[in-house]
Design a protein around this motif. Structure first.
Motif, short mmCIF file in Angstrom:
data_model
loop_
_atom_site.label_atom_id
_atom_site.label_comp_id
_atom_site.label_asym_id
_atom_site.label_seq_id
_atom_site.Cartn_x
_atom_site.Cartn_y
_atom_site.Cartn_z
N ALA A 124 0.52 -72.36 51.03
CA ALA A 124 -0.07 -70.80 51.86
C ALA A 124 0.05 -71.82 53.12
O ALA A 124 0.56 -73.37 53.37
CB ALA A 124 -0.98 -71.19 51.78
N PRO A 125 0.79 -71.59 54.19
CA PRO A 125 0.38 -72.02 55.57
C PRO A 125 -0.46 -72.74 55.76
O PRO A 125 -1.68 -73.37 55.09
CB PRO A 125 0.22 -71.48 56.46
N LEU A 126 0.21 -74.65 56.42
CA LEU A 126 -0.71 -76.14 56.13
C LEU A 126 -1.89 -75.54 57.17
O LEU A 126 -1.63 -75.05 58.09
CB LEU A 126 -0.27 -76.81 56.49
N ALA A 127 -2.53 -76.10 57.29
CA ALA A 127 -4.11 -75.31 57.71
C ALA A 127 -3.79 -76.95 59.56
O ALA A 127 -4.19 -75.87 60.22
CB ALA A 127 -5.63 -75.89 57.54
N SER A 128 -3.13 -78.02 59.81
CA SER A 128 -3.54 -78.91 59.96
C SER A 128 -2.16 -78.01 61.05
O SER A 128 -1.82 -78.60 62.29
CB SER A 128 -2.66 -80.20 60.30
N LEU A 129 -0.79 -77.07 60.80
CA LEU A 129 -0.46 -76.60 61.73
C LEU A 129 -0.62 -75.50 62.01
O LEU A 129 0.38 -74.58 63.50
CB LEU A 129 0.95 -76.18 60.32
N MET A 130 -1.69 -74.88 61.55
CA MET A 130 -1.71 -73.08 62.42
C MET A 130 -3.01 -73.61 63.37
O MET A 130 -4.13 -74.20 64.00
CB MET A 130 -2.97 -72.37 61.67
N ALA A 131 -1.98 -72.98 64.75
CA ALA A 131 -3.06 -72.60 66.31
C ALA A 131 -3.81 -71.59 65.60
O ALA A 131 -4.31 -71.32 64.92
CB ALA A 131 -1.80 -71.84 67.08
N LYS A 132 -4.87 -71.68 66.77
CA LYS A 132 -6.32 -70.56 66.76
C LYS A 132 -5.94 -69.18 66.67
O LYS A 132 -4.89 -68.69 68.06
CB LYS A 132 -6.82 -71.80 67.70
N GLY A 133 -6.58 -68.74 66.25
CA GLY A 133 -6.20 -67.59 66.03
C GLY A 133 -4.96 -67.05 65.31
O GLY A 133 -4.92 -65.67 65.13
N GLU A 134 -4.46 -67.86 64.71
CA GLU A 134 -2.78 -67.14 63.84
C GLU A 134 -2.92 -67.19 62.86
O GLU A 134 -3.98 -67.97 61.86
CB GLU A 134 -1.76 -68.62 64.04
N GLU A 135 -2.49 -65.37 62.51
CA GLU A 135 -2.50 -65.87 60.92
C GLU A 135 -1.27 -66.15 60.10
O GLU A 135 -0.68 -66.17 60.22
CB GLU A 135 -2.60 -63.90 61.30
N SER A 136 -1.87 -66.70 58.84
CA SER A 136 -0.65 -66.92 57.89
C SER A 136 0.33 -65.11 57.86
O SER A 136 -0.49 -64.42 57.53
CB SER A 136 -1.00 -66.66 56.60
N LEU A 137 1.56 -65.11 57.29
CA LEU A 137 2.13 -64.53 56.95
C LEU A 137 2.70 -63.69 55.81
O LEU A 137 3.37 -63.10 55.46
CB LEU A 137 3.58 -64.87 58.00
N TYR A 138 1.86 -64.75 54.47
CA TYR A 138 2.79 -64.72 53.68
C TYR A 138 0.73 -64.88 52.89
O TYR A 138 -0.40 -65.07 53.28
CB TYR A 138 3.03 -65.74 53.16
N GLU A 139 0.60 -64.13 52.19
CA GLU A 139 -0.33 -64.58 50.76
C GLU A 139 0.10 -65.10 50.00
O GLU A 139 1.02 -65.85 50.32
CB GLU A 139 0.19 -62.68 49.93
N GLU A 140 -0.90 -65.56 49.44
CA GLU A 140 -1.26 -67.76 49.37
C GLU A 140 -0.89 -67.12 47.73
O GLU A 140 -1.60 -66.07 47.65
CB GLU A 140 -2.31 -68.02 49.45
N PHE A 141 0.05 -67.41 47.50
CA PHE A 141 -0.19 -68.20 45.96
C PHE A 141 0.52 -69.34 44.90
O PHE A 141 0.34 -69.71 45.91
CB PHE A 141 1.73 -66.93 45.83
N THR A 142 0.20 -69.07 43.88
CA THR A 142 0.98 -70.72 43.79
C THR A 142 2.75 -71.31 42.89
O THR A 142 3.08 -69.31 43.64
CB THR A 142 0.66 -70.89 42.03
N TRP A 143 2.96 -72.38 43.06
CA TRP A 143 4.44 -72.40 42.60
C TRP A 143 4.90 -71.39 40.84
O TRP A 143 6.48 -71.05 41.73
CB TRP A 143 4.38 -73.74 42.83
N TRP A 144 3.93 -71.90 40.18
CA TRP A 144 4.17 -71.09 39.46
C TRP A 144 4.72 -69.75 39.20
O TRP A 144 5.63 -68.68 39.05
CB TRP A 144 3.10 -70.88 38.13
N GLU A 145 3.65 -69.06 40.01
CA GLU A 145 3.86 -67.24 40.50
C GLU A 145 4.88 -67.52 41.11
O GLU A 145 5.55 -66.22 41.12
CB GLU A 145 2.39 -66.96 41.53
N TYR A 146 5.72 -68.23 42.24
CA TYR A 146 6.23 -67.93 43.01
C TYR A 146 7.92 -68.17 42.49
O TYR A 146 8.46 -66.79 42.02
CB TYR A 146 6.56 -68.77 44.84
#
Length: 278
Positions: free
Chosen positions: A229-251
């Motif tokens: 998932a997008p790294l929390a420290s990288l996300m700007a305030k109010g920025e939404e993730s463009l992707y659903e969270e998944f495990t590496w195994w799932e992907y």
């Protein structure tokens, strides 16, 4: 360069063996020797390869008993290269973290250093195809277009052309060969972890008519259970993730069920997030 030359020479010793001998190291399941067939979904190319797991708990390197005279030279050379390229890759992703102001600095490298890291190493050999000259300049696909699913790929090849990348306007551009350099590819997982700031590069390899191409690629992947998932420290305030969270195994499972050219991240994009396809 002396080390690279030795590894190339040992790889070519293998790829120049009779086909019946090489087949003893395969078929890949998924590790081992493969010829023309890429994956299990119908993709083929003008390529033969060795795919090896780099996790020390996996014994894929030890299984290469096809070398009758000097098997230890090949195994030790490959192992030495893997360990060296791993150390360099750890440094590279930490420098990337510095540039993106990711905290902690080892947010990416710890995944590759993990003893359960799902990383692998691939030796590709693209034999020359003299028949190309009679085809009036038509292209022969050595390895079809795709993006790498892992976090990062570190590629090195001999001084033979063939690698191409796809630009945003869908134009294919040849990458000049440089046997003294490493080529760093962002993978799908890193695209997600940076929320699209870094994009995985779509690339392919074309076969040559007169010269063989040898490439070696380290694919750095996280542990199978790691949540991507997008790294929390990288996300700007109010920025939404463009992707659903998944495990590496799932992907990884989803990616290996697809064809090479499929846009694999599309299945994991948030439908309302505005993620840009490739």
């Amino acid at each position: 360069m002396e080390f690279f030359t030795r590894l190339e020479a040992e790889a070519l010793k293998f790829f120049n063996l009779p086909q019946s001998d090489k087949d003893k190291a395969g078929p890949p399941d998924p590790f081992g020797y493969g010829f023309k067939k890429i994956g299990s979904n119908g993709d083929v190319g003008w390529v033969e390869y060795l795919l090896l797991n780099t996790n020390p708990q996996i014994t894929s390197l030890k299984s290469l008993t096809v070398f009758r005279e000097t098997p230890e030279i090949f195994r030790s050379t490959v192992n030495d290269y893997i360990q060296a390229v791993k150390r360099m890759t750890f440094e590279v992703v930490e420098l990337m973290a510095d540039g993106l102001k990711i905290e902690p600095r080892d947010a990416l490298s710890r995944l590759l250093r993990d003893e359960k890291s799902d990383s692998c190493f691939r030796l590709n050999h693209y034999p020359p195809c003299p028949e190309l000259q009679a085809l009036g300049g038509r292209n022969l696909i050595g390895f079809g277009e795709h993006t790498d699913p892992q976090i990062i790929s570190v590629l090195r090849s001999n001084n033979t052309s063939g690698l191409q990348i796809c630009l945003r306007d869908k134009t294919w551009v040849s990458v000049p060969p440089d046997q003294t350099s490493f080529f760093i590819n962002v993978g799908d997982a890193l695209q997600v972890m940076t929320n699209g700031r870094l994009r995985s590069v779509r690339h392919r390899v074309l076969a040559e008519s007169m010269r063989s191409r040898v490439s070696m690629i380290y694919f750095g992947g996280p542990p199978l259970s790691e949540k991507i998932a997008p790294l929390a420290s990288l996300m700007a305030k109010g920025e939404e993730s463009l992707y659903e969270e998944f495990t590496w195994w799932e992907y990884k499972t989803s990616a290996y069920k697809s064809r090479l050219g499929d846009y694999r991240l599309g299945l994991f994009e948030k439908k309302t997030g505005g993620a840009a396809g490739q």
